[in-house]
Design an enzyme around this catalytic site. Sequence first.
Site, PDB file in Angstrom:
ATOM      1  N   SER A  50       7.486   3.300  12.665  1.00 34.98           N
ATOM      2  CA  SER A  50       6.077   3.448  13.038  1.00 34.98           C
ATOM      3  C   SER A  50       5.935   4.126  14.386  1.00 34.98           C
ATOM      4  CB  SER A  50       5.448   2.046  13.105  1.00 34.98           C
ATOM      5  OG  SER A  50       4.254   2.063  13.835  1.00 34.98           O
ATOM      6  N   LYS A  59       9.642  -2.892  15.162  1.00 34.79           N
ATOM      7  CA  LYS A  59      10.013  -1.552  14.688  1.00 34.79           C
ATOM      8  C   LYS A  59      11.027  -0.920  15.649  1.00 34.79           C
ATOM      9  CE  LYS A  59       7.705  -1.476  10.894  1.00 34.79           C
ATOM     10  NZ  LYS A  59       8.410  -1.495   9.592  1.00 34.79           N
ATOM     11  N   TYR A 111       4.622  -6.410  16.688  1.00 32.92           N
ATOM     12  CA  TYR A 111       4.847  -5.525  15.538  1.00 32.92           C
ATOM     13  C   TYR A 111       5.635  -4.292  15.992  1.00 32.92           C
ATOM     14  CZ  TYR A 111       4.104  -1.817  12.208  1.00 32.92           C
ATOM     15  OH  TYR A 111       4.314  -0.774  11.342  1.00 32.92           O
ATOM     16  N   ALA A 134       9.350  -3.484   3.280  1.00 31.52           N
ATOM     17  CA  ALA A 134       8.908  -4.889   3.365  1.00 31.52           C
ATOM     18  C   ALA A 134       8.843  -5.368   4.810  1.00 31.52           C
ATOM     19  CB  ALA A 134       9.859  -5.772   2.551  1.00 31.52           C
ATOM     20  N   ARG A 148      -9.166  -4.394  22.030  1.00 34.94           N
ATOM     21  CA  ARG A 148      -8.313  -5.307  21.239  1.00 34.94           C
ATOM     22  C   ARG A 148      -6.925  -5.296  21.869  1.00 34.94           C
ATOM     23  NH1 ARG A 148      -7.006  -3.890  14.958  1.00 34.94           N
ATOM     24  NH2 ARG A 148      -5.645  -2.325  15.942  1.00 34.94           N
ATOM     25  N   SER A 149      -6.398  -6.505  22.191  1.00 34.11           N
ATOM     26  CA  SER A 149      -5.092  -6.501  22.879  1.00 34.11           C
ATOM     27  C   SER A 149      -4.019  -5.950  21.941  1.00 34.11           C
ATOM     28  CB  SER A 149      -4.722  -7.906  23.365  1.00 34.11           C
ATOM     29  OG  SER A 149      -4.699  -8.770  22.268  1.00 34.11           O
ATOM     30  N   TYR A 208       0.834  -1.213   0.000  1.00 33.24           N
ATOM     31  CA  TYR A 208       0.000   0.000   0.000  1.00 33.24           C
ATOM     32  C   TYR A 208       0.869   1.264   0.000  1.00 33.24           C
ATOM     33  CZ  TYR A 208      -3.324   3.205   2.442  1.00 33.24           C
ATOM     34  OH  TYR A 208      -4.125   4.255   2.855  1.00 33.24           O
TER      35      TYR A 208
HETATM   36  C1  WQD Z   1      -6.756   1.879  14.886  1.00 34.55           C
HETATM   37  C2  WQD Z   1      -7.839   1.887  15.925  1.00 34.55           C
HETATM   38  C3  WQD Z   1      -8.389  -0.300  16.759  1.00 34.55           C
HETATM   39  C4  WQD Z   1     -10.328  -2.004  13.278  1.00 34.55           C
HETATM   40  C5  WQD Z   1      -1.689   0.945  12.460  1.00 34.55           C
HETATM   41  C6  WQD Z   1      -0.942   0.059  11.518  1.00 34.55           C
HETATM   42  C7  WQD Z   1       0.480  -0.080  11.943  1.00 34.55           C
HETATM   43  C8  WQD Z   1       1.098   1.261  12.243  1.00 34.55           C
HETATM   44  C9  WQD Z   1       0.267   2.045  13.230  1.00 34.55           C
HETATM   45  C10 WQD Z   1       2.364   2.119  10.424  1.00 34.55           C
HETATM   46  C11 WQD Z   1      -7.551   0.910  17.091  1.00 34.55           C
HETATM   47  C12 WQD Z   1      -9.591   0.351  16.076  1.00 34.55           C
HETATM   48  C13 WQD Z   1      -9.643  -1.121  14.104  1.00 34.55           C
HETATM   49  C14 WQD Z   1     -11.693  -2.309  13.549  1.00 34.55           C
HETATM   50  C15 WQD Z   1     -11.624  -0.858  15.461  1.00 34.55           C
HETATM   51  N1  WQD Z   1       1.232   2.038  11.067  1.00 34.55           N
HETATM   52  N2  WQD Z   1     -10.283  -0.568  15.167  1.00 34.55           N
HETATM   53  N3  WQD Z   1     -12.279  -1.715  14.633  1.00 34.55           N
HETATM   54  O1  WQD Z   1      -3.498  -0.525  15.406  1.00 34.55           O
HETATM   55  O2  WQD Z   1      -3.109   1.978  15.219  1.00 34.55           O
HETATM   56  O3  WQD Z   1      -1.872   0.322  13.709  1.00 34.55           O
HETATM   57  O4  WQD Z   1      -1.034   2.163  12.659  1.00 34.55           O
HETATM   58  O5  WQD Z   1       3.354   1.556  10.666  1.00 34.55           O
HETATM   59  O6  WQD Z   1       1.168  -0.686  10.879  1.00 34.55           O
HETATM   60  O7  WQD Z   1      -1.557  -1.198  11.500  1.00 34.55           O
HETATM   61  O8  WQD Z   1      -4.291   0.816  13.395  1.00 34.55           O
HETATM   62  O9  WQD Z   1      -6.321   0.777  12.054  1.00 34.55           O
HETATM   63  O10 WQD Z   1      -5.586  -1.374  13.199  1.00 34.55           O
HETATM   64  O11 WQD Z   1      -6.504   0.500  14.572  1.00 34.55           O
HETATM   65  O12 WQD Z   1     -12.159  -0.352  16.431  1.00 34.55           O
HETATM   66  O13 WQD Z   1     -12.378  -3.094  12.823  1.00 34.55           O
HETATM   67  O14 WQD Z   1      -9.051   1.419  15.312  1.00 34.55           O
HETATM   68  O15 WQD Z   1      -8.795  -1.033  17.904  1.00 34.55           O
HETATM   69  O16 WQD Z   1      -8.032   1.470  18.295  1.00 34.55           O
HETATM   70  P1  WQD Z   1      -3.214   0.646  14.564  1.00 34.55           P
HETATM   71  P2  WQD Z   1      -5.710   0.111  13.227  1.00 34.55           P
END
Ligand code: WQD
Length: 366
Positions: A137, A166, A162, A94, A319-320, A23
């Site tokens: 990140s 990083k 994850y 990657a 979500r953990s 992406y």
């Molecule tokens: C955001 C919020 C979820 C899905 C991401 C990338 C990671 C890094 C940081 C770059 C959380 C909530 C999500 C859903 C929800 N980016 N959520 N329902 O966890 O901050 O991580 O940004 O490196 O690579 O993955 O992003 O979009 O997964 O979650 O409530 O169906 O949305 O619990 O609070 P996250 P996310």
Amino acid sequence: MAMREFLVSLHMNKILVTGGCGYIGAHTIADLIENGFEVISADNNSRSNENILEAVEKITGKSVKNYKVDLCIYDDTVAIFQENPDITGIIHFAAYKSVGESVKNPLLYFENNLNSLINILKCADEFGIPNFVFSSSCTVYGNPDIIPVTEESPMKAAESAYGATKQMGEQIVRETVNSSQNPAHKAPAVVKNIQAILLRYFNPVGAHPSALMGELPLGKPENLVPAITQTAIGKIPMMHVWGTDYDTRDGSCLRDYIHVCDIAHAHTLALNYLLQHKNESNCEIFNLGTGNGYTVLEIIKEFENASGVKLNYQLGPRRSGDVIAIYANNDKAKKLLGWQPKYSLQQMMATAWKWELKLKEDEKIF
Ligand code: WQD
């Protein structure tokens, strides 16, 4: 350096983008090409589709070669550099990147994200590639005590594997760069100091304004915005808000959402910064966020306003691995890189929705 020389120097620059079919990788390749760079990609397509480079070609008019290589295999990785001795810079995307998945399967994340980085850095060191940009990140901050976070904010314990990959990845880059400043360990031919930049993304969202490319989550989307758009278009029946009892203004988690094209352009600026030797140290860090934080429930509201679609969601448990609240102080990237995020939250939601609609339309055709 005179502008003419600078422009010529850019055209002499071939950049290897690892994870180039991903992406952020693909959007970055498009931005690099539009700014005069020659680009090749390395991506084993384990979680991406090479077709996205066809979209890059439609947008830029340039085709991009992808080396379908598992970067965890050193011999296959080094072959890319043997075939392309004119690589002058690497942008390393990657990696696996799902917070939720990494909590369930940490060893998959440590093995994949660290081995691929180590192999790429070995090649950068052995082939004397002077410019290295690492995809980091905001998860490296863990749950910050003070927000917004600056690049000097402490790295607290990572909330997920994850985030840990990083944090470790940044340390591995930093140590490699420092050792490259000491030529004693290298053959004279390739004594080139590696200069690195660590870019700490906040939450990349949205899609290219052309709607020719965007996020393509495999299977059920883990990330918020694709979960929203797939629910809105009916691909999934409903989505959950993971946690509404946090200490935030409405109880749901707070993040700094940033358009993927703004993130992409920051990579072009970071490379130019290194090519023009403007860097003040050999390993610099930049936050890439808008400087504004929004909660999950606010993002849902913003999406409904931008799309005109009422979203079917349920309030669910935490979500953990989730960080409670984080957003960026982005002054350093603005000041030193000349970076200025230009997409609004409304445009982030609108481009994400336009992309989802396009995907549905394409499904009808194929
Ligand atoms: C955001 C919020 C979820 C899905 C991401 C990338 C990671 C890094 C940081 C770059 C959380 C909530 C999500 C859903 C929800 N980016 N959520 N329902 O966890 O901050 O991580 O940004 O490196 O690579 O993955 O992003 O979009 O997964 O979650 O409530 O169906 O949305 O619990 O609070 P996250 P996310």
